[in-house]
Design an enzyme around this catalytic site. Structure first.
Site, mmCIF file in Angstrom:
data_model
loop_
_atom_site.group_PDB
_atom_site.id
_atom_site.type_symbol
_atom_site.label_atom_id
_atom_site.label_comp_id
_atom_site.label_asym_id
_atom_site.label_seq_id
_atom_site.Cartn_x
_atom_site.Cartn_y
_atom_site.Cartn_z
ATOM 1 N N LYS A 120 15.799 -53.601 15.113
ATOM 2 C CA LYS A 120 17.072 -53.839 14.424
ATOM 3 C C LYS A 120 18.130 -54.432 15.347
ATOM 4 C CE LYS A 120 16.846 -50.709 10.498
ATOM 5 N NZ LYS A 120 17.529 -49.605 9.794
ATOM 6 N N LYS A 220 5.648 -54.072 6.100
ATOM 7 C CA LYS A 220 5.768 -52.971 5.135
ATOM 8 C C LYS A 220 6.712 -53.340 3.979
ATOM 9 C CE LYS A 220 9.509 -49.909 6.198
ATOM 10 N NZ LYS A 220 10.095 -48.626 6.193
ATOM 11 N N LYS A 223 12.853 -51.489 1.009
ATOM 12 C CA LYS A 223 13.850 -51.507 -0.051
ATOM 13 C C LYS A 223 14.998 -52.454 0.255
ATOM 14 C CE LYS A 223 15.937 -47.018 1.228
ATOM 15 N NZ LYS A 223 16.625 -47.382 2.443
HETATM 16 P P1 AMP Z 1 13.568 -46.452 4.186
HETATM 17 O O1 AMP Z 1 13.326 -47.224 2.948
HETATM 18 O O2 AMP Z 1 13.108 -47.154 5.415
HETATM 19 O O3 AMP Z 1 14.981 -45.938 4.269
HETATM 20 O O4 AMP Z 1 12.654 -45.147 4.106
HETATM 21 C C1 AMP Z 1 12.856 -44.032 3.267
HETATM 22 C C2 AMP Z 1 11.587 -43.191 3.190
HETATM 23 O O5 AMP Z 1 10.537 -43.905 2.511
HETATM 24 C C3 AMP Z 1 11.003 -42.835 4.565
HETATM 25 O O6 AMP Z 1 10.386 -41.569 4.494
HETATM 26 C C4 AMP Z 1 9.979 -43.904 4.787
HETATM 27 O O7 AMP Z 1 8.993 -43.507 5.698
HETATM 28 C C5 AMP Z 1 9.425 -44.103 3.366
HETATM 29 N N1 AMP Z 1 8.970 -45.484 3.189
HETATM 30 C C6 AMP Z 1 9.737 -46.589 3.233
HETATM 31 N N2 AMP Z 1 9.017 -47.708 3.023
HETATM 32 C C7 AMP Z 1 7.736 -47.291 2.862
HETATM 33 C C8 AMP Z 1 6.505 -47.964 2.626
HETATM 34 N N3 AMP Z 1 6.442 -49.288 2.518
HETATM 35 N N4 AMP Z 1 5.385 -47.219 2.506
HETATM 36 C C9 AMP Z 1 5.442 -45.874 2.602
HETATM 37 N N5 AMP Z 1 6.559 -45.182 2.823
HETATM 38 C C10 AMP Z 1 7.711 -45.860 2.960
#
Ligand code: AMP
Ligand code: TRP
Length: 357
Positions: A120, A220, A223
């Site tokens: 980041k 990955k 969001k």
């Molecule tokens: P974030 O979207 O990075 O804020 O992540 C929020 C939660 O969702 C965290 O526990 C991440 O590890 C999980 N997470 C986010 N993106 C993924 C993905 N593509 N696959 C599985 N888990 C995810």
């Protein structure tokens, strides 16, 4: 819930998601879906971690809306406010306070090694993680302009977790390194000041811990991806879900099989398996000899059948703002009470003078 004595409590689980972008199927399959299951056996705390979100510049009005929308989506996905505590991080000042204490036990080197920080901060200037109106430091790389909160991010996450004597933290694969720091900090504090914190364990799912992007299955699903075709939002309408899955990148083979060298198809098979609650092999078997397009259209309908009831509940919840406000006020009160118990103990052990009553 607040009448229950600590000794009778179930072990504590805590997790959180930053209110940035739009909650996506990756969040659901990697995190939220697990949270729902864990409610039966654990005393769960689920947070909308808004203080983490400001490590990247946010539009205030959007951030405010998104915090409420995320809380409503947690509930719509099946988090039950009667059994679990749902709260907004900034409503519980102890998180920022414990962060300061823990930062005194964290080395710059440890934080500089964090993969997420390295990624980041490298992109800070183009992703709004740079501090506005501050001139670049001479001789410093682009990462020198990253805001210091981005660097401190894992310490705040450790504070979130350690304040509640959390035993397990259900997250996706990408959060492993941050969790390792939370464990180290708990052990470090316990070692220097006597037993105070529970050392938390990561709860990372066997399957679905890393759902990949639909257009680039080596990345990955995120969001906050700029390209909406990479991810399926929990609130995407059925037609968007069909279109995105139809266009998902696969390969030029014809036989449906799970193989890491075919990451696009492997990702879709994983999504199907987790949504259906079946092992991947069973899905592969069921589609043997069938076409990619058959499989994709079934996957789209399966995703829609899981997401539609969530969307329906979400719409109802968003129409009853006072109920949502009440859930969050109750959650924050409960968190503040519990967090203060830990924080007071920490301050005492550090040698800070207790205020006279
Ligand atoms: P974030 O979207 O990075 O804020 O992540 C929020 C939660 O969702 C965290 O526990 C991440 O590890 C999980 N997470 C986010 N993106 C993924 C993905 N593509 N696959 C599985 N888990 C995810
Ligand atoms: N860093 C986590 C993420 O991006 C979010 C988070 C903040 C979190 N505090 C937490 C997750 C505490 C689990 C526990 O996904």
């Amino acid at each position: 819930m607040s009448q229950v004595q600590p000794a009778e409590r179930k072990p504590v689980i805590l997790s959180g998601i930053q209110p940035s972008g739009e909650l996506c199927l990756g969040n659901y399959l990697g995190a939220l879906r697990r949270w729902v299951e864990l409610q039966d056996d654990y005393d769960c705390i689920f947070m909308v971690v808004d203080l983490h979100a400001i490590t990247v510049r946010q539009v205030p009005a959007e951030l405010r809306k998104r915090c409420l929308s995320f809380a409503a989506q947690y509930i719509a996905c099946g988090i039950d406010p009667k059994r679990s505590t749902i709260a907004i991080q900034s409503h519980v000042p102890q998180h920022a306070e414990l962060t300061w204490v823990l930062s005194s036990l964290t080395s710059m080197g440890e934080l500089g090694r964090m993969t997420q920080f390295k990624e980041k901060s490298r992109k800070a200037v183009s992703t709004d993680a740079a501090v506005p109106d501050v001139p670049a430091v001479e001789g410093g790389g682009a990462s020198q302009q990253a805001n210091a909160a981005l660097f401190m991010y894992p310490v705040l996450m450790a504070a979130d977790i350690l304040l509640y004597q959390t035993v397990g933290v259900p997250v996706g694969d990408d959060q492993k390194q941050h969790l390792e720091l939370a464990r180290d900090l708990a052990q470090r504090f316990n070692h220097h000041y006597s037993e105070t914190f529970v050392v938390p364990e990561p709860f990372i799912p066997q399957v679905g811990a890393r759902i990949m992007s639909l257009q680039d299955p080596t990345k990955k699903m995120s969001k906050s991806d700029d390209n909406a075709n990479n991810s399926i939002a929990l609130l995407d309408p059925p037609d968007a879900i069909r279109r995105k899955i139809r266009r998902a990148v696969t390969d030029s083979e014809t036989e449906i099989a799970y193989h890491p060298a075919r990451p696009g198809l492997a990702n879709l098979l994983t999504m199907y398996a987790v949504l259906e609650g079946k092992p991947v092999e069973q899905v592969v078997q069921a589609y043997s000899g069938r076409s990619y397009s058959d499989f994709k259209s079934d996957l789209a309908e399966l995703a829609i059948s899981v997401l539609e009831p969530i969307q329906q509940r979400y719409r109802e919840l968003m129409q009853d703002r006072s109920h949502l406000d009440q859930v969050l006020a109750d959650g924050a009160r409960e968190c503040r009470r519990r967090a203060q118990r830990t924080l007071s103990k920490v301050y005492r052990k550090l040698g800070l003078v207790e205020p006279a009553r």
